[in-house]
Design an enzyme around this catalytic site. Structure first.
Site, PDB file in Angstrom:
ATOM      1  N   ARG A  97      11.510  36.112 -16.297  1.00 39.75           N
ATOM      2  CA  ARG A  97      11.633  36.973 -15.106  1.00 39.75           C
ATOM      3  C   ARG A  97      10.543  36.626 -14.088  1.00 39.75           C
ATOM      4  NH1 ARG A  97       8.319  39.531 -12.867  1.00 39.75           N
ATOM      5  NH2 ARG A  97       7.684  40.771 -14.650  1.00 39.75           N
ATOM      6  N   GLY A 144      -9.571  38.511  -7.127  1.00 37.80           N
ATOM      7  CA  GLY A 144      -8.327  38.894  -7.784  1.00 37.80           C
ATOM      8  C   GLY A 144      -7.771  40.151  -7.145  1.00 37.80           C
ATOM      9  N   GLU A 371       0.224  41.196 -10.019  1.00 33.02           N
ATOM     10  CA  GLU A 371       0.871  41.909  -8.897  1.00 33.02           C
ATOM     11  C   GLU A 371       0.215  43.269  -8.681  1.00 33.02           C
ATOM     12  OE1 GLU A 371       3.662  40.735  -7.252  1.00 33.02           O
ATOM     13  OE2 GLU A 371       4.274  39.088  -8.549  1.00 33.02           O
ATOM     14  N   GLY A 372      -1.094  43.310  -8.840  1.00 28.68           N
ATOM     15  CA  GLY A 372      -1.846  44.552  -8.727  1.00 28.68           C
ATOM     16  C   GLY A 372      -1.992  45.163 -10.098  1.00 28.68           C
TER      17      GLY A 372
HETATM   18  C1  LIG Z   1      -0.096  35.391 -16.444  1.00 27.64           C
HETATM   19  C2  LIG Z   1      -0.527  35.674 -15.035  1.00 27.64           C
HETATM   20  C3  LIG Z   1       0.233  35.173 -13.973  1.00 27.64           C
HETATM   21  C4  LIG Z   1      -0.180  35.396 -12.661  1.00 27.64           C
HETATM   22  N1  LIG Z   1       0.539  34.851 -11.616  1.00 27.64           N
HETATM   23  C5  LIG Z   1       0.024  34.894 -10.346  1.00 27.64           C
HETATM   24  C6  LIG Z   1       0.660  34.188  -9.264  1.00 27.64           C
HETATM   25  O1  LIG Z   1       1.718  33.579  -9.452  1.00 27.64           O
HETATM   26  N2  LIG Z   1       0.061  34.186  -8.045  1.00 27.64           N
HETATM   27  C7  LIG Z   1      -1.112  34.851  -7.805  1.00 27.64           C
HETATM   28  O2  LIG Z   1      -1.613  34.788  -6.674  1.00 27.64           O
HETATM   29  N3  LIG Z   1      -1.745  35.545  -8.797  1.00 27.64           N
HETATM   30  C8  LIG Z   1      -1.196  35.579 -10.064  1.00 27.64           C
HETATM   31  N4  LIG Z   1      -1.837  36.262 -11.085  1.00 27.64           N
HETATM   32  C9  LIG Z   1      -3.126  36.894 -10.814  1.00 27.64           C
HETATM   33  C10 LIG Z   1      -3.102  38.413 -10.880  1.00 27.64           C
HETATM   34  O3  LIG Z   1      -2.441  38.943  -9.776  1.00 27.64           O
HETATM   35  C11 LIG Z   1      -4.556  38.881 -11.031  1.00 27.64           C
HETATM   36  O4  LIG Z   1      -4.970  38.574 -12.338  1.00 27.64           O
HETATM   37  C12 LIG Z   1      -4.719  40.376 -10.737  1.00 27.64           C
HETATM   38  O5  LIG Z   1      -4.513  40.641  -9.382  1.00 27.64           O
HETATM   39  C13 LIG Z   1      -6.110  40.884 -11.151  1.00 27.64           C
HETATM   40  O6  LIG Z   1      -7.105  40.057 -10.671  1.00 27.64           O
HETATM   41  P1  LIG Z   1      -8.270  39.567 -11.671  1.00 27.64           P
HETATM   42  O7  LIG Z   1      -7.609  39.001 -12.890  1.00 27.64           O
HETATM   43  O8  LIG Z   1      -9.174  38.692 -10.899  1.00 27.64           O
HETATM   44  O9  LIG Z   1      -8.988  40.891 -12.121  1.00 27.64           O
HETATM   45  P2  LIG Z   1     -10.154  41.664 -11.317  1.00 27.64           P
HETATM   46  O10 LIG Z   1      -9.739  41.866  -9.891  1.00 27.64           O
HETATM   47  O11 LIG Z   1     -11.449  40.980 -11.573  1.00 27.64           O
HETATM   48  O12 LIG Z   1     -10.145  43.067 -12.034  1.00 27.64           O
HETATM   49  C14 LIG Z   1     -10.787  43.288 -13.293  1.00 27.64           C
HETATM   50  C15 LIG Z   1     -10.706  44.774 -13.615  1.00 27.64           C
HETATM   51  O13 LIG Z   1     -11.392  45.510 -12.590  1.00 27.64           O
HETATM   52  C16 LIG Z   1     -10.539  46.515 -12.069  1.00 27.64           C
HETATM   53  N5  LIG Z   1     -10.850  46.719 -10.643  1.00 27.64           N
HETATM   54  C17 LIG Z   1     -10.901  45.798  -9.654  1.00 27.64           C
HETATM   55  N6  LIG Z   1     -11.180  46.377  -8.491  1.00 27.64           N
HETATM   56  C18 LIG Z   1     -11.305  47.694  -8.726  1.00 27.64           C
HETATM   57  C19 LIG Z   1     -11.579  48.854  -7.903  1.00 27.64           C
HETATM   58  N7  LIG Z   1     -11.745  48.746  -6.568  1.00 27.64           N
HETATM   59  N8  LIG Z   1     -11.629  50.047  -8.506  1.00 27.64           N
HETATM   60  C20 LIG Z   1     -11.427  50.186  -9.838  1.00 27.64           C
HETATM   61  N9  LIG Z   1     -11.175  49.152 -10.653  1.00 27.64           N
HETATM   62  C21 LIG Z   1     -11.105  47.920 -10.112  1.00 27.64           C
HETATM   63  C22 LIG Z   1      -9.130  45.969 -12.276  1.00 27.64           C
HETATM   64  O14 LIG Z   1      -8.182  47.031 -12.310  1.00 27.64           O
HETATM   65  C23 LIG Z   1      -9.280  45.280 -13.624  1.00 27.64           C
HETATM   66  O15 LIG Z   1      -9.104  46.201 -14.665  1.00 27.64           O
HETATM   67  C24 LIG Z   1      -1.378  36.122 -12.409  1.00 27.64           C
HETATM   68  C25 LIG Z   1      -2.096  36.660 -13.482  1.00 27.64           C
HETATM   69  C26 LIG Z   1      -1.679  36.447 -14.774  1.00 27.64           C
HETATM   70  C27 LIG Z   1      -2.494  37.015 -15.903  1.00 27.64           C
END
Ligand SMILES: Cc1cc2nc3c(=O)[nH]c(=O)nc-3n(C[C@H](O)[C@H](O)[C@H](O)COP(=O)(O)OP(=O)(O)OC[C@H]3O[C@@H](n4cnc5c(N)ncnc54)[C@H](O)[C@@H]3O)c2cc1C
Length: 392
Positions: A97, A144, A371-372
């Site tokens: 998906r 992220g 996706e958030g």
């Molecule tokens: C298998 C997989 C496929 C993906 N595919 C894509 C893709 O195709 N394209 C793309 O662009 N991205 C993709 N992503 C990335 C994905 O969107 C990010 O992993 C996600 O947005 C979270 O970012 P991060 O992993 O850097 O976590 P972080 O942003 O570092 O967050 C870490 C933790 O901190 C929390 N946090 C962050 N900010 C706050 C706040 N202000 N207040 C409270 N809590 C907070 C988060 O909720 C989380 O629990 C993919 C990720 C995965 C795992």
């Protein structure tokens, strides 16, 4: 893996809310998943490999650009049909998906909505037919949940743009022919650029050792002085709202998709509970197991109603980003909770690849993050109802 005996639960007769076309689209996708995904998916997940041979089939069932107009090669369907396609594909596997979501909402959607006619004609038919697969580069190693802080940038060199930076966690990256890349110009404004495989300085190393979405290929996008032709800039929208608009469409699809994973776990656990005998009785006769199953079908039914109503609002052009966030957050959490409970109903068998539940459970760990994240969607709802920004 066991034969696919899936029967979809419909406790509140939701079928009555669907048109003949919706049901046809759903049933066609369901049959295709039974035929083309179920028999191979466990093996590919175990091998951590995306089954590229199903790309043609995904295109044939209209999973690439379900709501993109027919003139560009899309299926020209409405938002409920789009949702139902995502539900049925994720019933098979969240990774498959993901490929369909990325192609439709994160690659075709921005070209359709933010691109010019030349770009639409050049890329959309190739993407709809599965001849080309695309990816979407927003997330970066240091950005992220806060993509607005991105460091990837491009400079105007007169006759071309020079792109530098890196993206991480990009679905489809290792084999995609085209990438929609979000980068800042010299004034710090975010724009979408169409980057093609083969451009000098553009590489896509694969991310290995994932315990989740193993049948989906994930990778990096690295841009080292990549010369991007000026005609590859998406001209019709810029700023963070542009990638967030794509995410609205993808998150909506996930709200439906998660129901598919949950339905598969519930259906498997229900069947198992009637067949597995302990203490001389089917385990489904014990109240503790009935509580789990009864709560599962209640949560699935609520999620189905939420997704359907959101689809109606989207068809009318009235769904807000915050409404989409609520449905994505609720339905993915619902699905992951059901996967965990269903896994327990199967006892030891629940951890094996004989059944789909553990694979769904691990997949949903990515779905609840990408996706958030779950937290970020809660903050979006919090901001919407209070008017106060809890992000910073
Ligand atoms: C298998 C997989 C496929 C993906 N595919 C894509 C893709 O195709 N394209 C793309 O662009 N991205 C993709 N992503 C990335 C994905 O969107 C990010 O992993 C996600 O947005 C979270 O970012 P991060 O992993 O850097 O976590 P972080 O942003 O570092 O967050 C870490 C933790 O901190 C929390 N946090 C962050 N900010 C706050 C706040 N202000 N207040 C409270 N809590 C907070 C988060 O909720 C989380 O629990 C993919 C990720 C995965 C795992």
């Amino acid at each position: 893996m066991k034969p696919d005996l899936f029967e979809a639960p419909d406790y509140y007769n939701l079928d009555e809310l669907l048109s003949a076309e919706h049901k046809l689209v759903r049933d066609t996708t369901r049959e295709w998943v039974k035929r083309s995904v179920s028999p191979i998916i466990e093996d590919y997940a175990q091998k951590a490999e995306f089954p590229k041979q199903i790309i043609g089939g995904l295109a044939e069932i209209g999973a690439f650009g379900p709501y993109i107009p027919v003139e560009y090669g899309g299926a020209g369907l409405d938002q409920i049909s789009y949702g139902l396609i995502m539900q049925e594909i994720e019933r098979g596997d969240s990774g498959i998906r993901s490929t369909a979501s990325v192609q439709s909402s994160l690659v075709m959607y921005p070209i359709w909505k933010y691109g010019n006619e030349t770009q639409r004609k050049k890329y959309l038919p190739k993407l709809a037919s599965g001849k080309w697969v695309g990816c979407f580069g927003l997330t970066e190693p240091d950005h992220g949940s806060n993509p607005g802080g991105m460091a990837t940038n491009f400079k105007d060199m007169g006759d071309h743009y020079l792109l530098n930076g890196a993206k991480l966690w990009i679905s489809n990256a290792p084999f995609a022919q085209v990438a929609i890349v979000w980068a800042k110009n010299e004034q710090g404004r975010i724009h979408g650029l169409i980057v093609e495989r083969g451009m000098e300085g553009f590489t896509t190393p694969e991310t290995h050792n994932k315990w989740s979405l193993r049948a989906s290929a994930t990778g990096e996008l690295i841009f080292d002085d990549v010369k991007v032709p000026k005609e590859n800039l998406l001209p019709n929208k810029s700023g963070l709202g542009a990638p967030l608009g794509c995410l609205d469409s993808a998150r909506y699809g996930i709200a439906w998709g998660a129901i598919g994973a949950a339905m598969d776990c519930y259906d498997t656990a229900l069947r198992y509970s009637k067949e597995r005998i302990q203490f001389g009785k089917p385990i489904g006769q014990f109240q503790l197991q009935q509580k789990k199953l009864a709560e599962m079908i209640t949560e699935i039914t609520k999620a189905q109603l939420l997704a359907w109503r959101l689809g109606v609002l989207r068809n009318e052009g009235k769904a807000t980003s915050a409404q989409i966030s609520m449905a994505k957050r609720n339905n993915v959490e619902m699905a992951i909770n059901i996967a965990r409970e269903a896994r327990q109903i199967l006892g030891g068998m629940g951890i094996t690849g004989e059944y789909s539940i553990m694979r769904h459970m691990m997949n949903l760990e990515s779905v609840i993050t990408y996706e958030g994240t779950h937290d970020i969607h809660l903050l979006i709802t919090g901001l919407d109802i209070t008017g106060l920004n809890g992000f910073k």
